[in-house]
Motif scaffolding. Sequence first.
Motif, PDB file in Angstrom:
ATOM      1  N   PRO A 154       5.042 -36.826  24.191  1.00  0.00           N
ATOM      2  CA  PRO A 154       4.014 -35.895  23.729  1.00  0.00           C
ATOM      3  C   PRO A 154       3.434 -35.015  24.829  1.00  0.00           C
ATOM      4  CG  PRO A 154       3.200 -38.163  23.733  1.00  0.00           C
ATOM      5  CD  PRO A 154       4.668 -38.234  23.955  1.00  0.00           C
ATOM      6  N   ASN A 155       3.621 -35.378  26.101  1.00  0.00           N
ATOM      7  CA  ASN A 155       3.107 -34.560  27.195  1.00  0.00           C
ATOM      8  C   ASN A 155       4.025 -33.393  27.543  1.00  0.00           C
ATOM      9  OD1 ASN A 155       0.806 -36.145  27.554  1.00  0.00           O
ATOM     10  ND2 ASN A 155       1.851 -37.537  28.952  1.00  0.00           N
ATOM     11  N   VAL A 156       5.195 -33.348  26.901  1.00  0.00           N
ATOM     12  CA  VAL A 156       6.138 -32.255  27.132  1.00  0.00           C
ATOM     13  C   VAL A 156       5.900 -31.163  26.089  1.00  0.00           C
ATOM     14  CG1 VAL A 156       8.571 -31.606  27.287  1.00  0.00           C
ATOM     15  CG2 VAL A 156       7.825 -33.868  28.077  1.00  0.00           C
ATOM     16  N   LYS A 157       5.843 -29.921  26.521  1.00  0.00           N
ATOM     17  CA  LYS A 157       5.622 -28.788  25.625  1.00  0.00           C
ATOM     18  C   LYS A 157       6.976 -28.310  25.090  1.00  0.00           C
ATOM     19  CE  LYS A 157       1.676 -27.427  28.482  1.00  0.00           C
ATOM     20  NZ  LYS A 157       1.131 -26.387  29.403  1.00  0.00           N
ATOM     21  N   VAL A 158       7.420 -28.939  24.032  1.00  0.00           N
ATOM     22  CA  VAL A 158       8.757 -28.680  23.494  1.00  0.00           C
ATOM     23  C   VAL A 158       8.767 -27.391  22.678  1.00  0.00           C
ATOM     24  CG1 VAL A 158      10.630 -29.574  22.073  1.00  0.00           C
ATOM     25  CG2 VAL A 158       9.218 -31.148  23.422  1.00  0.00           C
ATOM     26  N   GLU A 159       9.735 -26.528  22.962  1.00  0.00           N
ATOM     27  CA  GLU A 159       9.946 -25.305  22.199  1.00  0.00           C
ATOM     28  C   GLU A 159      11.351 -25.359  21.608  1.00  0.00           C
ATOM     29  OE1 GLU A 159       9.018 -21.771  24.381  1.00  0.00           O
ATOM     30  OE2 GLU A 159       7.213 -22.641  25.278  1.00  0.00           O
ATOM     31  N   GLY A 160      11.459 -25.107  20.324  1.00  0.00           N
ATOM     32  CA  GLY A 160      12.727 -25.323  19.636  1.00  0.00           C
ATOM     33  C   GLY A 160      13.653 -24.137  19.568  1.00  0.00           C
ATOM     34  N   ASP A 161      13.210 -22.947  20.011  1.00  0.00           N
ATOM     35  CA  ASP A 161      14.019 -21.756  19.772  1.00  0.00           C
ATOM     36  C   ASP A 161      14.810 -21.249  20.974  1.00  0.00           C
ATOM     37  OD1 ASP A 161      14.864 -19.802  17.817  1.00  0.00           O
ATOM     38  OD2 ASP A 161      13.706 -18.339  18.949  1.00  0.00           O
ATOM     39  N   PRO A 162      14.243 -21.181  22.199  1.00  0.00           N
ATOM     40  CA  PRO A 162      14.964 -20.541  23.315  1.00  0.00           C
ATOM     41  C   PRO A 162      16.256 -21.255  23.677  1.00  0.00           C
ATOM     42  CG  PRO A 162      12.631 -20.826  23.836  1.00  0.00           C
ATOM     43  CD  PRO A 162      12.900 -21.631  22.600  1.00  0.00           C
ATOM     44  N   ILE A 163      17.197 -20.498  24.269  1.00  0.00           N
ATOM     45  CA  ILE A 163      18.445 -21.124  24.708  1.00  0.00           C
ATOM     46  C   ILE A 163      18.260 -21.829  26.046  1.00  0.00           C
ATOM     47  CG2 ILE A 163      20.013 -19.667  23.394  1.00  0.00           C
ATOM     48  CD1 ILE A 163      20.444 -18.000  25.896  1.00  0.00           C
ATOM     49  N   PHE A 164      17.319 -21.364  26.871  1.00  0.00           N
ATOM     50  CA  PHE A 164      16.933 -22.133  28.046  1.00  0.00           C
ATOM     51  C   PHE A 164      15.540 -21.706  28.480  1.00  0.00           C
ATOM     52  CE2 PHE A 164      19.244 -18.516  29.951  1.00  0.00           C
ATOM     53  CZ  PHE A 164      18.345 -18.072  30.911  1.00  0.00           C
ATOM     54  N   ILE A 165      14.881 -22.592  29.220  1.00  0.00           N
ATOM     55  CA  ILE A 165      13.521 -22.344  29.691  1.00  0.00           C
ATOM     56  C   ILE A 165      13.452 -22.681  31.174  1.00  0.00           C
ATOM     57  CG2 ILE A 165      11.119 -23.159  29.609  1.00  0.00           C
ATOM     58  CD1 ILE A 165      11.454 -23.596  26.624  1.00  0.00           C
ATOM     59  N   LYS A 166      12.850 -21.788  31.939  1.00  0.00           N
ATOM     60  CA  LYS A 166      12.553 -22.040  33.344  1.00  0.00           C
ATOM     61  C   LYS A 166      11.049 -22.235  33.475  1.00  0.00           C
ATOM     62  CE  LYS A 166      12.341 -19.887  37.888  1.00  0.00           C
ATOM     63  NZ  LYS A 166      12.456 -18.617  38.644  1.00  0.00           N
ATOM     64  N   ASP A 167      10.631 -23.387  33.970  1.00  0.00           N
ATOM     65  CA  ASP A 167       9.220 -23.658  34.232  1.00  0.00           C
ATOM     66  C   ASP A 167       9.122 -24.083  35.689  1.00  0.00           C
ATOM     67  OD1 ASP A 167       6.616 -24.667  34.470  1.00  0.00           O
ATOM     68  OD2 ASP A 167       6.543 -25.243  32.357  1.00  0.00           O
ATOM     69  N   ASN A 169      10.384 -24.859  39.050  1.00  0.00           N
ATOM     70  CA  ASN A 169      11.725 -25.221  39.511  1.00  0.00           C
ATOM     71  C   ASN A 169      12.443 -26.152  38.543  1.00  0.00           C
ATOM     72  OD1 ASN A 169      10.079 -27.472  40.037  1.00  0.00           O
ATOM     73  ND2 ASN A 169      11.449 -28.188  41.664  1.00  0.00           N
ATOM     74  N   ILE A 170      11.889 -26.312  37.336  1.00  0.00           N
ATOM     75  CA  ILE A 170      12.508 -27.157  36.308  1.00  0.00           C
ATOM     76  C   ILE A 170      13.094 -26.272  35.220  1.00  0.00           C
ATOM     77  CG2 ILE A 170      12.161 -29.033  34.681  1.00  0.00           C
ATOM     78  CD1 ILE A 170      11.662 -29.922  37.509  1.00  0.00           C
ATOM     79  N   TRP A 171      14.390 -26.430  34.983  1.00  0.00           N
ATOM     80  CA  TRP A 171      15.084 -25.659  33.950  1.00  0.00           C
ATOM     81  C   TRP A 171      15.618 -26.635  32.899  1.00  0.00           C
ATOM     82  CZ3 TRP A 171      17.302 -20.364  34.929  1.00  0.00           C
ATOM     83  CH2 TRP A 171      16.820 -19.807  36.124  1.00  0.00           C
ATOM     84  N   THR A 172      15.467 -26.271  31.621  1.00  0.00           N
ATOM     85  CA  THR A 172      16.075 -27.047  30.538  1.00  0.00           C
ATOM     86  C   THR A 172      16.821 -26.075  29.631  1.00  0.00           C
ATOM     87  OG1 THR A 172      13.988 -26.905  29.290  1.00  0.00           O
ATOM     88  CG2 THR A 172      14.388 -28.922  30.551  1.00  0.00           C
ATOM     89  N   SER A 173      17.911 -26.537  29.052  1.00  0.00           N
ATOM     90  CA  SER A 173      18.695 -25.649  28.180  1.00  0.00           C
ATOM     91  C   SER A 173      18.952 -26.311  26.843  1.00  0.00           C
ATOM     92  CB  SER A 173      20.022 -25.265  28.837  1.00  0.00           C
ATOM     93  OG  SER A 173      20.901 -26.367  28.891  1.00  0.00           O
ATOM     94  N   ALA A 174      19.255 -25.481  25.873  1.00  0.00           N
ATOM     95  CA  ALA A 174      19.544 -25.957  24.522  1.00  0.00           C
ATOM     96  C   ALA A 174      20.964 -26.521  24.474  1.00  0.00           C
ATOM     97  CB  ALA A 174      19.355 -24.815  23.531  1.00  0.00           C
ATOM     98  N   GLY A 175      21.543 -26.573  23.289  1.00  0.00           N
ATOM     99  CA  GLY A 175      22.789 -27.285  23.100  1.00  0.00           C
ATOM    100  C   GLY A 175      24.014 -26.644  23.717  1.00  0.00           C
ATOM    101  N   ILE A 176      24.803 -27.426  24.370  1.00  0.00           N
ATOM    102  CA  ILE A 176      26.197 -27.199  24.751  1.00  0.00           C
ATOM    103  C   ILE A 176      26.401 -25.860  25.460  1.00  0.00           C
ATOM    104  CG2 ILE A 176      28.561 -27.345  23.903  1.00  0.00           C
ATOM    105  CD1 ILE A 176      27.564 -28.984  21.550  1.00  0.00           C
TER     106      ILE A 176
END
Length: 334
Positions: A154-167, A169-176
């Motif tokens: 719950p402490n993570v600000k999850v966004e369901g639409d972008p293909i990737f997010i840079k916050d 120095n932390i980067w997360t990407s969507a599927g595959i």
Amino acid sequence: MTSKAAKSNADVRKPRLVVFVVYPDIVLLDLVGPLQVFSHAPDPATGKNGYECAVVSVDGDLTETNTVVSIPSLPAAHVSDRQIHTLIVVGGDGAIPGMRDTRLVGTIAKLAARAQRVCSVCSGALVLAVTGLLDGRRAVTHWDDCAMLADAFPNVKVEGDPIFIKDDNIWTSAGITAGIDMALAIVSEDLGRASSFQVARSMVAQMVRSGGQSQFSPALGRQLRDGAGQFEALHAWIADHLHAQLSVEALADRANMSARNFARVYTRVMGITPAKAVEAIRIEKAQQLLEVTNRSIKQIAVQCGFNDEDRMRRSFLRLLNVSPSDYRQNFHVP
């Protein structure tokens, strides 16, 4: 040149170390897509590859994937005393048991402490989140796992639409395949836009997508609704003739149907009217041009068939809830 300056320049020319963390039952493309990008990204300062890549697991040896191919990996200890430029946690069905694997999570946390940049591909965000590195940050994962990520952390600000997010120095990407988009964006940040485009061209990527693009492809959505492909050729023709007067009569003529019958059948199959479909395709093209070109908004409006800026602005606000100028400010690749 002093020996100190010579050493400094030599360090600048050293390839950046990219470490991929794998575990049983990863998605093969989550690994090899970004790996292919970093393995062939040219550094304009040296003319050589700008990255050194390593694939590691907790103990090394072969790692099973979701295909018949297994991946050889080095023990994580092999890079534990090196400065890591980019650490990437790969995703897959194995992420769920991986969340409970204290050795895996501990290994990732230790490697992340030595990394300048930490990333995840697809459901790799679930494993990365256990380390606490995503707390208080915006993050994304595969659309099918976003609810799980939000519920478990719950402490993570999850966004369901972008293909990737840079916050930071932390980067997360969507599927595959979104992992490829993230990797290209990282190359652009590290080595410059020209290097990123060169890799994308060699991989026959249609375009370099910004992180703000949606996981849900409008073109794929049209293909899914038009399961029989009845209007596939028409949609391709529309995309190539956005500057034309795309009236219902013109579209019906292209589809070899009467205007009345075409409007009725198209709306039934596609779920929207022909006019709204044309507007959506025009906006998709305008988004691409705003992201990757320096053409003026007026030029883009004309090229996409809106004819004037005000009409394009109204369409953007109605469909995207953002103006063209604000969209460019947020998603233009500099």
